[in-house]
Design a protein around this motif. Structure first.
Motif, PDB file in Angstrom:
ATOM      1  N   ARG A 217     -11.144  18.368  -3.738  1.00 59.35           N
ATOM      2  CA  ARG A 217     -11.112  17.481  -2.621  1.00 59.35           C
ATOM      3  C   ARG A 217     -12.201  16.147  -2.239  1.00 59.35           C
ATOM      4  NH1 ARG A 217      -6.821  19.900  -2.002  1.00 59.35           N
ATOM      5  NH2 ARG A 217      -5.930  20.622  -0.406  1.00 59.35           N
ATOM      6  N   PHE A 218     -11.572  14.907  -2.035  1.00 64.51           N
ATOM      7  CA  PHE A 218     -12.950  13.677  -2.170  1.00 64.51           C
ATOM      8  C   PHE A 218     -12.641  13.331  -0.753  1.00 64.51           C
ATOM      9  CE2 PHE A 218     -11.662  14.490  -6.355  1.00 64.51           C
ATOM     10  CZ  PHE A 218     -12.669  13.624  -7.198  1.00 64.51           C
ATOM     11  N   ASN A 219     -13.876  12.158  -0.051  1.00 64.29           N
ATOM     12  CA  ASN A 219     -13.644  11.781   0.548  1.00 64.29           C
ATOM     13  C   ASN A 219     -14.127   9.828   0.907  1.00 64.29           C
ATOM     14  OD1 ASN A 219     -13.470  11.212   3.560  1.00 64.29           O
ATOM     15  ND2 ASN A 219     -14.864  11.871   4.136  1.00 64.29           N
TER      16      ASN A 219
ATOM     17  N   GLY B 165      -7.597  15.052  -6.987  1.00 66.33           N
ATOM     18  CA  GLY B 165      -7.654  15.071  -5.288  1.00 66.33           C
ATOM     19  C   GLY B 165      -6.579  15.153  -5.248  1.00 66.33           C
ATOM     20  N   PHE B 166      -6.375  14.978  -3.305  1.00 65.72           N
ATOM     21  CA  PHE B 166      -5.081  15.570  -3.439  1.00 65.72           C
ATOM     22  C   PHE B 166      -4.250  14.583  -2.254  1.00 65.72           C
ATOM     23  CE2 PHE B 166      -1.927  17.445  -0.349  1.00 65.72           C
ATOM     24  CZ  PHE B 166      -1.265  18.735  -0.962  1.00 65.72           C
ATOM     25  N   VAL B 167      -3.798  13.726  -2.371  1.00 62.29           N
ATOM     26  CA  VAL B 167      -3.322  12.806  -1.197  1.00 62.29           C
ATOM     27  C   VAL B 167      -3.264  13.280  -0.313  1.00 62.29           C
ATOM     28  CG1 VAL B 167      -1.824  11.276  -0.817  1.00 62.29           C
ATOM     29  CG2 VAL B 167      -2.068  11.159  -3.350  1.00 62.29           C
ATOM     30  N   GLY B 168      -4.245  12.288   0.542  1.00 62.21           N
ATOM     31  CA  GLY B 168      -3.974  12.054   2.559  1.00 62.21           C
ATOM     32  C   GLY B 168      -4.964  12.911   2.992  1.00 62.21           C
TER      33      GLY B 168
ATOM     34  N   GLY C 240      -8.260   5.115   0.181  1.00 57.40           N
ATOM     35  CA  GLY C 240      -7.239   4.988   1.093  1.00 57.40           C
ATOM     36  C   GLY C 240      -6.900   6.124   0.769  1.00 57.40           C
ATOM     37  N   ASN C 241      -6.593   6.709  -0.625  1.00 60.38           N
ATOM     38  CA  ASN C 241      -5.899   8.205  -0.501  1.00 60.38           C
ATOM     39  C   ASN C 241      -6.485   9.535  -1.203  1.00 60.38           C
ATOM     40  OD1 ASN C 241      -3.175   7.067  -0.182  1.00 60.38           O
ATOM     41  ND2 ASN C 241      -2.693   6.070  -2.028  1.00 60.38           N
ATOM     42  N   HIS C 242      -7.547   8.933  -0.793  1.00 61.76           N
ATOM     43  CA  HIS C 242      -8.984  10.611  -0.880  1.00 61.76           C
ATOM     44  C   HIS C 242      -8.645  10.411  -2.393  1.00 61.76           C
ATOM     45  CE1 HIS C 242      -9.953   9.854   3.325  1.00 61.76           C
ATOM     46  NE2 HIS C 242      -8.759   9.615   3.542  1.00 61.76           N
ATOM     47  N   VAL C 243      -8.304   9.686  -3.996  1.00 59.83           N
ATOM     48  CA  VAL C 243      -7.995  10.326  -4.675  1.00 59.83           C
ATOM     49  C   VAL C 243      -8.571   9.346  -5.986  1.00 59.83           C
ATOM     50  CG1 VAL C 243      -5.640  11.720  -4.031  1.00 59.83           C
ATOM     51  CG2 VAL C 243      -5.939   9.454  -4.983  1.00 59.83           C
ATOM     52  N   VAL C 244      -8.558   9.867  -7.170  1.00 57.38           N
ATOM     53  CA  VAL C 244      -8.867   9.314  -8.542  1.00 57.38           C
ATOM     54  C   VAL C 244      -7.560   9.334  -9.325  1.00 57.38           C
ATOM     55  CG1 VAL C 244     -10.243   9.182 -10.659  1.00 57.38           C
ATOM     56  CG2 VAL C 244     -11.002   9.918  -8.304  1.00 57.38           C
ATOM     57  N   ARG C 245      -7.310   8.399  -9.572  1.00 60.22           N
ATOM     58  CA  ARG C 245      -6.164   8.226 -10.405  1.00 60.22           C
ATOM     59  C   ARG C 245      -7.023   7.418 -11.462  1.00 60.22           C
ATOM     60  NH1 ARG C 245      -2.488   7.140  -5.599  1.00 60.22           N
ATOM     61  NH2 ARG C 245      -0.899   8.959  -5.915  1.00 60.22           N
TER      62      ARG C 245
ATOM     63  N   PRO D  37       1.037  -1.603   0.178  1.00 62.80           N
ATOM     64  CA  PRO D  37      -0.334  -0.723   0.661  1.00 62.80           C
ATOM     65  C   PRO D  37       0.820   1.372   0.064  1.00 62.80           C
ATOM     66  CG  PRO D  37       0.222  -0.954   2.249  1.00 62.80           C
ATOM     67  CD  PRO D  37       0.574  -1.630   1.292  1.00 62.80           C
ATOM     68  N   GLY D  38       0.076   2.722  -0.790  1.00 60.62           N
ATOM     69  CA  GLY D  38       1.673   3.752  -0.710  1.00 60.62           C
ATOM     70  C   GLY D  38       0.087   4.801  -1.710  1.00 60.62           C
ATOM     71  N   SER D  39       0.964   5.827  -1.545  1.00 58.05           N
ATOM     72  CA  SER D  39       0.430   6.608  -2.929  1.00 58.05           C
ATOM     73  C   SER D  39       1.581   6.746  -3.749  1.00 58.05           C
ATOM     74  CB  SER D  39      -0.058   7.496  -2.207  1.00 58.05           C
ATOM     75  OG  SER D  39      -0.403   8.608  -3.323  1.00 58.05           O
ATOM     76  N   ALA D  40       1.056   6.603  -5.144  1.00 56.06           N
ATOM     77  CA  ALA D  40       3.120   6.774  -6.015  1.00 56.06           C
ATOM     78  C   ALA D  40       1.928   7.137  -7.651  1.00 56.06           C
ATOM     79  CB  ALA D  40       4.098   6.428  -6.112  1.00 56.06           C
ATOM     80  N   ASP D  41       2.566   7.724  -8.282  1.00 57.14           N
ATOM     81  CA  ASP D  41       2.217   7.675  -9.936  1.00 57.14           C
ATOM     82  C   ASP D  41       3.742   6.895 -10.690  1.00 57.14           C
ATOM     83  OD1 ASP D  41      -0.547   8.645  -9.361  1.00 57.14           O
ATOM     84  OD2 ASP D  41       0.783  11.098 -10.023  1.00 57.14           O
ATOM     85  N   GLY D  42       3.074   6.416 -11.081  1.00 55.71           N
ATOM     86  CA  GLY D  42       4.053   5.397 -12.443  1.00 55.71           C
ATOM     87  C   GLY D  42       3.652   4.196 -12.836  1.00 55.71           C
ATOM     88  N   THR D  43       4.938   3.443 -13.617  1.00 58.44           N
ATOM     89  CA  THR D  43       4.381   3.052 -14.205  1.00 58.44           C
ATOM     90  C   THR D  43       4.419   1.292 -14.207  1.00 58.44           C
ATOM     91  OG1 THR D  43       5.569   4.028 -16.178  1.00 58.44           O
ATOM     92  CG2 THR D  43       4.486   1.780 -16.940  1.00 58.44           C
ATOM     93  N   GLY D  44       2.876   1.086 -13.979  1.00 55.67           N
ATOM     94  CA  GLY D  44       2.171  -0.461 -13.862  1.00 55.67           C
ATOM     95  C   GLY D  44       3.139  -1.034 -12.340  1.00 55.67           C
ATOM     96  N   THR D  45       3.843  -1.473 -12.032  1.00 51.72           N
ATOM     97  CA  THR D  45       3.775  -2.500 -10.476  1.00 51.72           C
ATOM     98  C   THR D  45       4.621  -1.030  -9.550  1.00 51.72           C
ATOM     99  OG1 THR D  45       5.992  -3.282 -11.439  1.00 51.72           O
ATOM    100  CG2 THR D  45       3.610  -4.461 -11.429  1.00 51.72           C
ATOM    101  N   ALA D  46       5.008   0.204 -10.568  1.00 52.06           N
ATOM    102  CA  ALA D  46       6.351   0.813  -9.895  1.00 52.06           C
ATOM    103  C   ALA D  46       4.813   2.106  -9.394  1.00 52.06           C
ATOM    104  CB  ALA D  46       6.454   2.084 -10.644  1.00 52.06           C
TER     105      ALA D  46
END
Length: 276
Positions: free
Chosen positions: A176-178, A159-162, A141-146, A109-118
């Protein structure tokens, strides 16, 4: 323990806990069965195989906790949000079934943009696919849409992470989303977001401006009529016949117990003057 579900005809098949649905066209529906070994199952409703339930993919491929599913426009690739493993799976169904991680790190778990499994998600709960094949993810869990491109590139869409909240804004990073829970995409590319904790349905326009379509963030229960109206804890959403929204939620609040709701389905037609 609970016996494994059994494939077969409607008279002989068993289903433990039907969840997310993904219509595949031609009378075929895929659905999640999350108890006793989560699995994706296939129900045929027409033709010689009408009424037959079969296994498509599941725990044997590493999938568990199937929360949301959506097909690409060709109805050949199924994208699956796996909340407990923090990933989005890509399931190719033809000519043979192949399952792979499309984006996110398994059990990371976490929050990061990237390609595939990154890339990293935090309890992703739903996916929706637009006409160009982009996959939108409710990163709960990050309160965002990716957004995930067809090449697997993950970026923050709105949205804004966290930071949880209910804030509309013309710039996606200021919104902001919830805990966004469910998504739908219309033909114009707008993304609709169901937020149970905000008692609202939000819209992310093709330019990524965020507005509130239904609801006001409070426990006011079901209010029909002019928008924004009010819904209680919307948990799912779909776009049908143009830009009419179907919202699944608790519908109304028990006055004697404001935390208790009654099930309901609400239809919302887009105003002639367009959404807010």
């Amino acid at each position: 323990g609970i016996a494994d579900p059994v494939d077969g005809t409607l008279a002989t098949a068993t289903i433990r806990s039907a969840g997310a649905l993904a219509p595949a066209g031609a009378g075929v529906v895929y659905f999640a069965d999350n108890i006793s070994g989560p699995r994706i199952r296939r129900l045929t409703t027409t033709g010689a195989q009408a009424g037959v339930v079969t296994l498509a993919a599941g725990a044997a491929q590493g999938i568990n906790s199937i929360n949301g599913m959506a097909f690409d426009s060709a109805r050949n690739v199924l994208y699956v949000a796996n909340s407990l493993r923090h990933v989005i799976w890509r399931v190719t169904l033809s000519p043979t079934v192949a399952v792979s991680v499309f984006a996110g790190g398994l059990d990371l778990p976490g929050s990061a943009d990237g390609t595939g499994t990154a890339a990293r998600f935090m309890y992703p709960s739903d996916v929706a696919v637009d006409a160009a094949g982009n996959v939108f993810v409710a990163d709960t869990g990050n309160h965002v849409v990716r957004r995930i491109t067809t090449a697997g590139v993950v970026t923050l869409h709105a949205g804004f992470v966290g930071e949880a909240g209910l804030t509309d804004a013309p710039l996606p990073g200021n919104a902001r989303f919830n805990a966004p829970a469910a998504l739908a995409v219309d033909a114009e590319g707008s993304v609709y977001v169901a937020e149970p904790d905000n008692h609202a349905v939000r819209r992310i326009s093709p330019t990524r401006a965020v507005s509130t379509v239904v609801g006001n963030g409070s426990f006011t229960g079901l209010q029909l009529g002019a928008l924004p109206g009010s819904v209680f804890r919307p948990t799912d959403i779909a776009v049908v016949t143009g830009q009419t929204l179907v919202i699944l939620g608790f519908g109304a609040v028990d006055p004697a117990n404001p935390t208790r709701g009654f099930g309901g389905m609400v239809f919302v037609a887009r105003p002639a003057t367009r959404w807010p």
